[in-house]
Design an enzyme around this catalytic site. Structure first.
Site, mmCIF file in Angstrom:
data_model
loop_
_atom_site.group_PDB
_atom_site.id
_atom_site.type_symbol
_atom_site.label_atom_id
_atom_site.label_comp_id
_atom_site.label_asym_id
_atom_site.label_seq_id
_atom_site.Cartn_x
_atom_site.Cartn_y
_atom_site.Cartn_z
ATOM 1 C CG ASP A 63 -14.784 24.702 16.921
ATOM 2 O OD1 ASP A 63 -14.495 26.069 17.479
ATOM 3 O OD2 ASP A 63 -15.644 24.057 17.646
ATOM 4 C CG ASP B 151 -17.864 27.418 23.548
ATOM 5 O OD1 ASP B 151 -17.338 27.996 22.599
ATOM 6 O OD2 ASP B 151 -17.374 26.183 23.853
HETATM 7 C C1 GLA Z 1 -16.067 24.736 20.733
HETATM 8 C C2 GLA Z 1 -17.110 25.674 20.208
HETATM 9 C C3 GLA Z 1 -18.347 25.107 20.723
HETATM 10 C C4 GLA Z 1 -18.740 23.773 20.299
HETATM 11 C C5 GLA Z 1 -17.410 22.840 20.832
HETATM 12 C C6 GLA Z 1 -17.407 21.024 20.488
HETATM 13 O O1 GLA Z 1 -15.897 25.144 21.951
HETATM 14 O O2 GLA Z 1 -16.923 26.948 20.506
HETATM 15 O O3 GLA Z 1 -19.635 25.794 20.216
HETATM 16 O O4 GLA Z 1 -18.859 23.456 18.961
HETATM 17 O O5 GLA Z 1 -16.014 23.289 20.497
HETATM 18 O O6 GLA Z 1 -16.180 20.617 20.982
#
Ligand code: GLA
Length: 422
Positions: free
Chosen positions: A163, A218
Site C-alpha cells: 500500500d 478503493d
Molecule cells: C487502502 C487500500 C485498501 C486496503 C486498506 C487497508 O485503502 O487501498 O485496499 O488495503 O488500505 O487499510
C-alpha cells in the site's frame, strides 16, 4: 547471378532483418517485465479487506481456506488467501522485526501459511511503502524492506499487497522498486501487487516493478463506485499482459450492496478486463446466488485466457434515450432531462482461438437494446459467428452476421463469446 536468384536473396535478407527486429522487440519487452514468473494469468483468490476490514484473526483465515476448498472454488483457480491490513502489532520488536498481532494471530504467520499450503492454497500478506499502513494499526515497510521481505519469504508468503499510506513524500516510482529488489533478494517468488491507487499512473511504470497495479481508489459496494472503477481501469487496457495486470480493486460480489444483475455486471467487467479476481465477501457464508456468479467457469475462462488482452470500450451510445426516459419518469426535475449520461456500452476483447469476448452493458435506468457492430469489435462485416451466452450457458441458435443485438434490463449486461464459423 540470375535476376531471380538475386531477388530471392534480397527477400531472404529482408526477412532475416525483419525477424531479427521482431525477436529483438519481443525480447526487450519481455526483459522489462518483473521476471518472477508469476501472474501469467490474472491472480484469483480472496482478500480480507472488503468484508472484514480490521476484524481479522487466524481462525477466520483458516476457515476461509477451508471454505475455498469445500465450496469447490479452489478447483476453479481461486488459490490466494490474502490477509490485508491489521495483522501485526503496532510496534516492531527490539531487532526491528514485524510482530504478528499477539491476540489475533497468536500462532504467527508461518503457522497460518503452513496450514494454507497443506490445503494446496497460497498465502498473501499486506504491507505499505510508508511508515505505517493505512489503518495506522501496524508499521509499514519503508526503511525495512529487506528485513520484511526476508521475514515474508521465511514464513512462506506467496503474495504481497503493498500500500501507499503514510509515506515520506518521495515518489512511488522510488519507494516501490526497493521492495521489488528486496523480494527478489529474499529468493522466494512472491506475486507483487502494487497498491498505489493509480496516483502516478502505475500502468506506465509498473511492469518491471510488480505483477499488478491498482488503477483506482478503493471500491465500495455500490453500483456507482463499481462502474467508475471499471471505467478508470479501462483507460490503461494496452498495458495489461501476462505477468503484469491493471487492478481496479477487489470484488464486492456477495457483500449485499448491489442487485444480482449489478453483481453479474461487476464480475463480467472484471473478467473481461483481465482484472485480478479477488473475492471480497465472507466465503464461509455465501448465498447460492453469490456462489453461482463467482463459480461461472465460462466467465472465469475469459479472465484466464492465455492471451491476456484486456477489453476496451468500443462504443458508447444512448444520450437521446436517457433524456427521454428520465424526462418521463421525473417530469418535474427538468435539470435531469439535460443529462448526457450514455446508457449502452459495448466492451470487447480478443481471446485465443480466433474468438472474441463481448459485453453489452445497459447502465441506464430503463430497458434498452444494445448492438455490437462487427465494425466496432474488429470483425469483417461479412463474418458469420456463433454466439455463446456465458450467463445463460447457451449457444444461440441463430448465427450472426454484421451485428448482434440484445435487450437489457436496467443495470444489466450480456457476456458473449463470438466464434467465427465456416
Ligand atoms: C487502502 C487500500 C485498501 C486496503 C486498506 C487497508 O485503502 O487501498 O485496499 O488495503 O488500505 O487499510
Amino acid at each position: 547471378m540470375g535476376k531471380r536468384r538475386c531477388a530471392a536473396l534480397a527477400l531472404a535478407t529482408i526477412m532475416a532483418v525483419v525477424m531479427e527486429l521482431v525477436s529483438h522487440t519481443v525480447a526487450t519487452s519481455r526483459r522489462i517485465m518483473l521476471t518472477n514468473g508469476l501472474g501469467m494469468t490474472p491472480p484469483m483468490g480472496w482478500n480480507s479487506w472488503n468484508h472484514f476490514g480490521c476484524n481479522i484473526d487466524e481462525k477466520m483465515i483458516r476457515e476461509t481456506a477451508d471454505a475455498l476448498v469445500s465450496t469447490g472454488l479452489s478447483k476453479l483457480g481461486y488459490e490466494y488467501v490474502n490477509i490485508d491490513d491489521c495483522w501485526a502489532e503496532i510496534s516492531r520488536d527490539d531487532k526491528g522485526n514485524l510482530v504478528p498481532n499477539k491476540s489475533t494471530f497468536p500462532s504467527g504467520i508461518k503457522a497460518v501459511a503452513d496450514y494454507v499450503h497443506r490445503k494446496g492454497l497460497k498465502l498473501g500478506i499486506y504491507s505499505d511503502a510508508g511508515y505505517f499502513t493505512c489503518s495506522k494499526k501496524m508499521p509499514g515497510s519503508l526503511g525495512h524492506e529487506e528485513q520484511d521481505a526476508k521475514a515474508f519469504a521465511s514464513w512462506g508468503i506467496d503474495y504481497l499487497k503493498y500500500d501507499n499510506c503514510n509515506n515520506d513524500g518521495s515518489k512511488p516510482t522510488v519507494r516501490y522498486p526497493v521492495m521489488t529488489r528486496a523480494l527478489m533478494k529474499a529468493g522466494r517468488p512472491v506475486f507483487f501487487s502494487l497498491c498505489e491507487w493509480g496516483d502516478m499512473h502505475p500502468a506506465e511504470w509498473g511492469a518491471p516493478v510488480g505483477n499488478s497495479w491498482r488503477t483506482t481508489n478503493d471500491i465500495a459496494d455500490n453500483w456507482e463506485s463499481m462502474i467508475s472503477r471499471a471505467d478508470q481501469n479501462e483507460v490503461y487496457a494496452e498495458y495489461a499482459r501476462p505477468g503484469g495486470w491493471n487492478d481496479p480493486d477487489m470484488l464486492e460480489v456477495g457483500n449485499g450492496g448491489m442487485t444480482k444483475d449489478e453483481y453479474i455486471v461487476h464480475f463480467s467487467l472484471w473478467a473481461i478486463s483481465k482484472a485480478p479476481l479477488l473475492l471480497g465477501c465472507d466465503i464461509r457464508n455465501m448465498t447460492k446466488e453469490t456462489l453461482d456468479i463467482i463459480t461461472n467457469k465460462e466467465v472465469i475462462a475469459v479472465n484466464q485466457d492465455p492471451y491476456g488482452f484486456q477489453a476496451k470500450k468500443v462504443r458508447m451510445e444512448g444520450d437521446q434515450e436517457v433524456t427521454k426516459a428520465l424526462g418521463a419518469i421525473l417530469s418535474k426535475c427538468m435539470w435531469i432531462v439535460e443529462s448526457t449520461t450514455k446508457t449502452r456500452y459495448i466492451w470487447a476483447a480478443s481471446l485465443s482461438g480466433y474468438r472474441l469476448a463481448v459485453v453489452l452493458l445497459n447502465r441506464g435506468p430503463v430497458r434498452y437494446s444494445a448492438t455490437a457492430l462487427w465494425d466496432d469489435i474488429g470483425l469483417d462485416p461479412k463474418t458469420v459467428v456463433e454466439a455463446r451466452d456465458l450467463w445463460e450457458h447457451k449457444t444461440l441458435r441463430t448465427q450472426f452476421v454484421g451485428n448482434l443485438t440484445a435487450t437489457l434490463s436496467p443495470h444489466s449486461c450480456k457476456l458473449y463469446v463470438l466464434k467465427p464459423i465456416g
